[in-house]
Design a protein around this motif. Structure first.
Motif, PDB file in Angstrom:
ATOM      1  N   CYS A   1      28.583  46.925  19.660  1.00  0.00           N
ATOM      2  CA  CYS A   1      29.648  46.482  20.557  1.00  0.00           C
ATOM      3  C   CYS A   1      31.024  46.794  20.036  1.00  0.00           C
ATOM      4  N   GLY A   2      31.169  46.912  18.740  1.00  0.00           N
ATOM      5  CA  GLY A   2      32.508  47.148  18.203  1.00  0.00           C
ATOM      6  C   GLY A   2      33.353  45.915  18.368  1.00  0.00           C
ATOM      7  N   GLY A   3      34.690  46.067  18.504  1.00  0.00           N
ATOM      8  CA  GLY A   3      35.581  44.921  18.625  1.00  0.00           C
ATOM      9  C   GLY A   3      36.697  45.242  19.580  1.00  0.00           C
ATOM     10  N   GLY A   4      37.678  44.366  19.688  1.00  0.00           N
ATOM     11  CA  GLY A   4      38.864  44.627  20.496  1.00  0.00           C
ATOM     12  C   GLY A   4      38.905  43.821  21.776  1.00  0.00           C
ATOM     13  N   GLY A   5      37.785  43.202  22.232  1.00  0.00           N
ATOM     14  CA  GLY A   5      37.808  42.385  23.453  1.00  0.00           C
ATOM     15  C   GLY A   5      38.296  40.978  23.184  1.00  0.00           C
ATOM     16  N   SER A   6      38.402  40.174  24.256  1.00  0.00           N
ATOM     17  CA  SER A   6      38.852  38.790  24.105  1.00  0.00           C
ATOM     18  C   SER A   6      37.711  37.835  23.921  1.00  0.00           C
ATOM     19  N   ASP A   7      36.447  38.359  24.025  1.00  0.00           N
ATOM     20  CA  ASP A   7      35.264  37.513  23.900  1.00  0.00           C
ATOM     21  C   ASP A   7      35.198  36.959  22.497  1.00  0.00           C
ATOM     22  N   SER A   8      35.076  35.612  22.373  1.00  0.00           N
ATOM     23  CA  SER A   8      35.116  34.980  21.058  1.00  0.00           C
ATOM     24  C   SER A   8      33.908  35.309  20.228  1.00  0.00           C
ATOM     25  N   SER A   9      32.741  35.466  20.854  1.00  0.00           N
ATOM     26  CA  SER A   9      31.547  35.787  20.072  1.00  0.00           C
ATOM     27  C   SER A   9      31.640  37.163  19.469  1.00  0.00           C
ATOM     28  N   THR A  10      32.203  38.110  20.204  1.00  0.00           N
ATOM     29  CA  THR A  10      32.352  39.484  19.671  1.00  0.00           C
ATOM     30  C   THR A  10      33.319  39.480  18.508  1.00  0.00           C
ATOM     31  N   SER A  11      34.392  38.708  18.648  1.00  0.00           N
ATOM     32  CA  SER A  11      35.381  38.663  17.567  1.00  0.00           C
ATOM     33  C   SER A  11      34.793  38.089  16.303  1.00  0.00           C
ATOM     34  N   SER A  12      33.993  37.044  16.438  1.00  0.00           N
ATOM     35  CA  SER A  12      33.426  36.441  15.234  1.00  0.00           C
ATOM     36  C   SER A  12      32.417  37.347  14.578  1.00  0.00           C
ATOM     37  N   SER A  13      31.645  38.141  15.371  1.00  0.00           N
ATOM     38  CA  SER A  13      30.620  39.002  14.755  1.00  0.00           C
ATOM     39  C   SER A  13      31.251  40.158  14.018  1.00  0.00           C
ATOM     40  N   THR A  14      32.339  40.705  14.517  1.00  0.00           N
ATOM     41  CA  THR A  14      32.952  41.853  13.821  1.00  0.00           C
ATOM     42  C   THR A  14      33.633  41.426  12.554  1.00  0.00           C
ATOM     43  N   SER A  15      33.830  40.116  12.395  1.00  0.00           N
ATOM     44  CA  SER A  15      34.467  39.650  11.164  1.00  0.00           C
ATOM     45  C   SER A  15      33.469  39.557  10.021  1.00  0.00           C
ATOM     46  N   ALA A  16      32.139  39.579  10.319  1.00  0.00           N
ATOM     47  CA  ALA A  16      31.127  39.423   9.273  1.00  0.00           C
ATOM     48  C   ALA A  16      30.746  40.781   8.703  1.00  0.00           C
ATOM     49  N   VAL A  17      31.751  41.540   8.247  1.00  0.00           N
ATOM     50  CA  VAL A  17      31.508  42.859   7.655  1.00  0.00           C
ATOM     51  C   VAL A  17      32.339  42.991   6.383  1.00  0.00           C
ATOM     52  N   LEU A  18      32.006  44.032   5.612  1.00  0.00           N
ATOM     53  CA  LEU A  18      32.788  44.349   4.402  1.00  0.00           C
ATOM     54  C   LEU A  18      33.900  45.322   4.754  1.00  0.00           C
ATOM     55  N   SER A  19      35.025  45.155   4.080  1.00  0.00           N
ATOM     56  CA  SER A  19      36.093  46.164   4.204  1.00  0.00           C
ATOM     57  C   SER A  19      36.099  47.083   2.985  1.00  0.00           C
ATOM     58  N   GLY A  20      35.331  46.708   1.950  1.00  0.00           N
ATOM     59  CA  GLY A  20      35.264  47.554   0.757  1.00  0.00           C
ATOM     60  C   GLY A  20      34.097  47.170  -0.122  1.00  0.00           C
ATOM     61  N   LEU A  21      33.589  48.154  -0.885  1.00  0.00           N
ATOM     62  CA  LEU A  21      32.506  47.900  -1.841  1.00  0.00           C
ATOM     63  C   LEU A  21      32.688  48.890  -2.999  1.00  0.00           C
ATOM     64  N   SER A  22      32.838  48.369  -4.197  1.00  0.00           N
ATOM     65  CA  SER A  22      32.989  49.248  -5.380  1.00  0.00           C
ATOM     66  C   SER A  22      31.987  48.868  -6.454  1.00  0.00           C
ATOM     67  N   LEU A  23      31.687  49.842  -7.335  1.00  0.00           N
ATOM     68  CA  LEU A  23      30.683  49.685  -8.397  1.00  0.00           C
ATOM     69  C   LEU A  23      31.348  49.864  -9.759  1.00  0.00           C
TER      70      LEU A  23
ATOM     71  N   THR B   1      31.443  44.906  -6.596  1.00  0.00           N
ATOM     72  CA  THR B   1      32.623  44.172  -6.136  1.00  0.00           C
ATOM     73  C   THR B   1      32.734  44.352  -4.618  1.00  0.00           C
ATOM     74  N   PRO B   2      32.228  43.362  -3.820  1.00  0.00           N
ATOM     75  CA  PRO B   2      32.335  43.456  -2.355  1.00  0.00           C
ATOM     76  C   PRO B   2      33.620  42.791  -1.875  1.00  0.00           C
ATOM     77  N   THR B   3      34.251  43.359  -0.862  1.00  0.00           N
ATOM     78  CA  THR B   3      35.476  42.781  -0.284  1.00  0.00           C
ATOM     79  C   THR B   3      35.249  42.570   1.217  1.00  0.00           C
ATOM     80  N   LEU B   4      35.495  41.338   1.695  1.00  0.00           N
ATOM     81  CA  LEU B   4      35.253  40.980   3.103  1.00  0.00           C
ATOM     82  C   LEU B   4      36.418  41.406   3.989  1.00  0.00           C
ATOM     83  N   ALA B   5      36.071  41.789   5.240  1.00  0.00           N
ATOM     84  CA  ALA B   5      37.117  42.094   6.221  1.00  0.00           C
ATOM     85  C   ALA B   5      37.816  40.799   6.667  1.00  0.00           C
ATOM     86  N   ASP B   6      37.060  39.690   6.677  1.00  0.00           N
ATOM     87  CA  ASP B   6      37.610  38.387   7.086  1.00  0.00           C
ATOM     88  C   ASP B   6      37.439  37.440   5.916  1.00  0.00           C
ATOM     89  N   SER B   7      38.530  36.939   5.386  1.00  0.00           N
ATOM     90  CA  SER B   7      38.457  36.107   4.185  1.00  0.00           C
ATOM     91  C   SER B   7      37.703  34.799   4.411  1.00  0.00           C
TER      92      SER B   7
END
Length: 765
Positions: A32-54, A84-90
């Motif tokens: 689904c990606g993101g960008g809509g006003s639907d609250s469920s979509t917004s919350s799901s796209t926040s449960a991702v990593l923005s970075g991962l390093s070794l 070292t994982p970094t979250l998109a949503d703190s």
């Protein structure tokens, strides 16, 4: 990974439901990606990593939030890793293998097994989650192929030769009472495996007992490397002696000789393995074995040989050749094998060629080829030296460049280059010491640009001081000298090496003194003309030399002609007369008339000015002066050889319009009992200078003691003169003891460059 951190225990139905929910959430994140006003979509796209390093390794592919599967490879030496994982949503959370990790923080260290290690990173927010996987592959260690032993020992006896990892064949002799032995092998690489006679043995631990028969017993140590492929076998031949009472079972040798080379070690009955080295020229050898028991039989390389007799010729290849001597005891049971490893040297090389030749400046023409022996090269005038770098085709060959040894592939020493053609030689000598090949390189150094510099860099005068002080740009000088100075020399030095010099029209070498330049009383103009290398540009320097007038003059003392005048008078019981010889009138008296061979000694120019005290010290013109003196060894010509035909260091000349004569001779030696001197006879003319009866004056010239000491102590050939001079003084000299001031010469110069002696003598006529 071989294990993962334990997860909380969840009933199976609940785990399935959570799994389905997780799958739906992941699908919503990716699909689904993101960008809509639907609250469920917004919350799901926040449960991702923005970075991962070794802590080690590189993610493949490069990290992107929507990519959930990664791999990396690390070296065997890497035994652990952190993530070292970094979250998109703190406000989301993240776990690594079930263990919570703070966003942007480093996880705990995870051990790595060889092979694949799988890590699961799960991000969660408001019931939605995303799962990322990371596979870390740790490569296996390099498997060793080392199948060598670092040590090998035997329980009884000593290995021959002494153990070395590269040596695989050994022998040892034990007494008949020894019925078994053990071997203790140690592997070089800890991963290798060892067996003795096919039975596994632990590295560094003794094998089981190895039973011994009388005679030869072969024990084999097999080492298999960690790679399970590479192997090496070591053999130990154990010779168990026969029982002393069993004569018929004696299979030993009492002697073994080789026709060329020497056995190593020296022969001993109990030693069965030997080596020998022979030259390449030895293509075969014979072995002469002698059995201890006359009933034993012997074969050499399978051919029967009588005890004490030479075998047939045994051909040798270049390198190692194993010859075997098998001795069978009379009882037909006991057998001992002796081996001789003969190494035949490789043939001596006759290759005297080069494989390469290079210059440090210039280019060889033609291009180098081993069979081409002659080359040329050209260099600029600024190149005053170069080096050659020759490389021999055969490593055993030796090389000399212009006679100096040079290593193959190394630069020679610097080789000086004259302007024009220079021949450089490279001589290659083959290993055989006789085969040679000579390569030549003719290097042409260009001429320098032609200079137009016609200046002097220095100008000196033998007496007096130039005024003003010399400077290249100053061309006119004056100098004043005493009346006693009848002549001078000028020493000009050019600025440019290509220029030429003339002093009073006579050519003079740069840095060298001119010929003597006679001085009249009063003003005398001396000229130095410098012509530049271009042949056109000139510059003239003038020196005005003023010789003082004589204030007064006194008659020089009359002295003896001594025992060796050769002037027609009776002396030393002879009436030799060189004055009657054709050619006695000469300036250079250093050789016998008609000969080019000159006597040795420091060169000296003697300038004599003759004056008349009865005419206000006016010069006497056209008078003849005859001089003679001894050699540097204190010997006189004519009398020393008892022949008037040997007449060096004697000569006559007529005075010029200034009353001057100049002789070219050597600094006289000193003989026992006399101070150094030169004899003079004055005649009214050359026509009268034919016999002593016509002379008008006889005198002698003296020399300063400091100059005598310098010449005798430093110049070659004056050793005896120095000894004689040290035992005499003017006060004890039978000629000069009554005075010598009117006979003393004035000298300038040096031992290296020669001397100029000036003297004025006055007579009454």
């Amino acid at each position: 990974m071989s294990s993962k951190p334990a997860s909380p225990i969840i009933p199976s139905r609940r785990r399935a439901a959570l799994g389905a929910l997780s799958a739906v959430s992941a699908f919503s994140l990716v699909g689904c990606g993101g960008g809509g006003s639907d609250s469920s979509t917004s919350s799901s796209t926040s449960a991702v990593l923005s970075g991962l390093s070794l802590s080690v390794g590189t993610l493949s592919p490069a990290f992107a939030s929507a990519t959930t599967s990664y791999t990396t490879t690390v070296a065997y030496a890497t035994t652990s890793i952190t993530l070292t994982p970094t979250l998109a949503d703190s406000s989301a959370t993240v776990t690594v293998n079930g263990t919570t990790v703070s966003s942007g923080a480093t996880s705990s260290s995870y051990a790595l097994s060889v092979g694949d290690n799988t890590f699961t990173i799960v991000t969660t927010k408001s019931g939605s989650s995303t799962s990322y996987t990371l596979t870390v592959k740790r490569v296996a260690a390099t498997v060793s192929a080392d199948a060598s032993l670092s040590a090998l020992s035997i329980s009884t006896g000593s290995l021959a030769p002494a153990f070395a990892a590269a040596t695989t064949s050994y022998a040892v002799t034990v007494a008949n009472s020894i019925s078994s032995v053990t071997l203790t092998p140690t592997a070089t690489n800890s991963g290798a495996t060892i067996s003795v006679n096919s039975t596994a043995v632990t590295s560094g631990v003794a094998s089981g007992a190895q039973a011994l028969n009388v005679g030869n017993n072969t024990l084999t140590v097999t080492v298999v490397a960690a790679d399970t492929v590479t192997s090496r076998s070591y053999t130990v031949t154990v010779v168990r002696s026969v029982a002393s009472a069993t004569v018929s079972g004696d299979a030993t040798l009492s002697a073994l000789a080789i026709s060329s080379g020497s056995l190593s070690p020296a022969f001993a009955s109990g030693t069965v393995a030997y080596t020998a080295t022979v030259a390449n020229s030895v293509s075969s050898v014979t072995l002469t074995p002698t059995a201890t028991d006359s009933g034993a039989t012997i074969t050499v390389n399978s051919s029967t040989v009588a005890s004490g007799s030479a075998s047939g010729a045994l051909s040798l290849s270049v390198g190692s050749n194993t010859l075997s001597v098998v001795v069978s005891a009379q009882d037909g049971t006991h057998i001992i094998t002796y081996t001789v490893a003969v190494t035949r040297a490789a043939a001596v090389s006759t290759d005297a060629s080069l494989s390469a030749l290079a210059l440090s400046a210039g280019t060889l023409s033609p291009v180098f080829a081993a069979a081409t022996l002659s080359y040329t090269a050209s260099v600029a005038n600024s190149v005053s030296s170069l080096t050659l770098t020759p490389s021999a085709s055969a490593s055993s060959a030796t090389i000399k460049v212009n006679g100096s040894s040079t290593s193959s592939g190394a630069a020679s020493s610097a080789l000086s280059l004259a302007v024009g053609s220079n021949t450089l030689s490279v001589v290659v000598t083959a290993q055989d010491g006789s085969t040679t090949r000579t390569y030549t390189v003719i290097v042409t150094r260009a001429a320098a640009s032609v200079s137009s510099d016609a200046t002097l860099s220095a100008l000196t005068i033998s007496s007096g001081t130039l005024s003003p002080t010399f400077a290249s740009a100053t061309t006119s000088y004056t100098v004043s000298v005493a009346n006693s100075v009848a002549s001078v020399t000028l020493t000009p030095t050019i600025t440019s090496s290509g220029a030429t010099i003339k002093v009073n029209s006579a050519t003079v070498s740069s840095g060298s003194a001119s010929a003597s330049l006679a001085l009249n009383v009063g003003s005398n103009t001396l000229s130095v003309v410098v012509t530049a290398a271009d042949g056109a540009t000139t510059k003239t320097y003038t020196v005005t030399a003023t010789r003082a007038a004589a204030s007064s003059c006194s008659v020089v003392p009359e002295e003896t002609a001594g025992p060796y005048p050769a002037d027609g008078s009776t002396a030393s019981n002879h009436t030799y007369n060189v004055l009657a010889l054709s050619g006695i009138v000469r300036a250079d008296i250093r050789s016998t008339i008609g000969s080019s061979t000159q006597v040795g000694g420091v060169p000296m120019t003697l300038n004599i000015t003759l004056q008349n005290v009865n005419n206000s010290c006016a010069p006497l013109t056209d008078y003849a002066i005859y001089i003679w003196h001894c050699t540097r060894d204190g010997l006189y010509s004519v009398y020393n050889e008892n022949s008037v035909s040997t007449n060096y260091l004697r000569g006559v000349q007529a005075t010029d319009s200034n009353g001057v004569v100049s002789f070219t001779t050597i600094f006289p030696g000193c003989y026992l009992g006399r101070m150094p001197h030169i004899h003079i006879e004055v005649y009214p003319s050359l026509a009268k200078a034919t016999t002593a009866a016509n002379k008008v004056k006889t005198t002698q010239l003296a020399f300063p003691t400091d100059i005598c000491t310098t010449v005798y102590s430093t110049a070659s050939g004056y050793t005896s003169s120095l000894s004689n001079f040290n035992s005499i003084t003017f006060a004890t000299d039978n000629v000069f003891s009554d005075g010598y001031s009117l006979e003393m010469t004035s000298l300038s110069g040096s031992v290296a460059n020669g001397y100029v002696a000036n003297v004025t003598i006055s007579i009454a006529v």
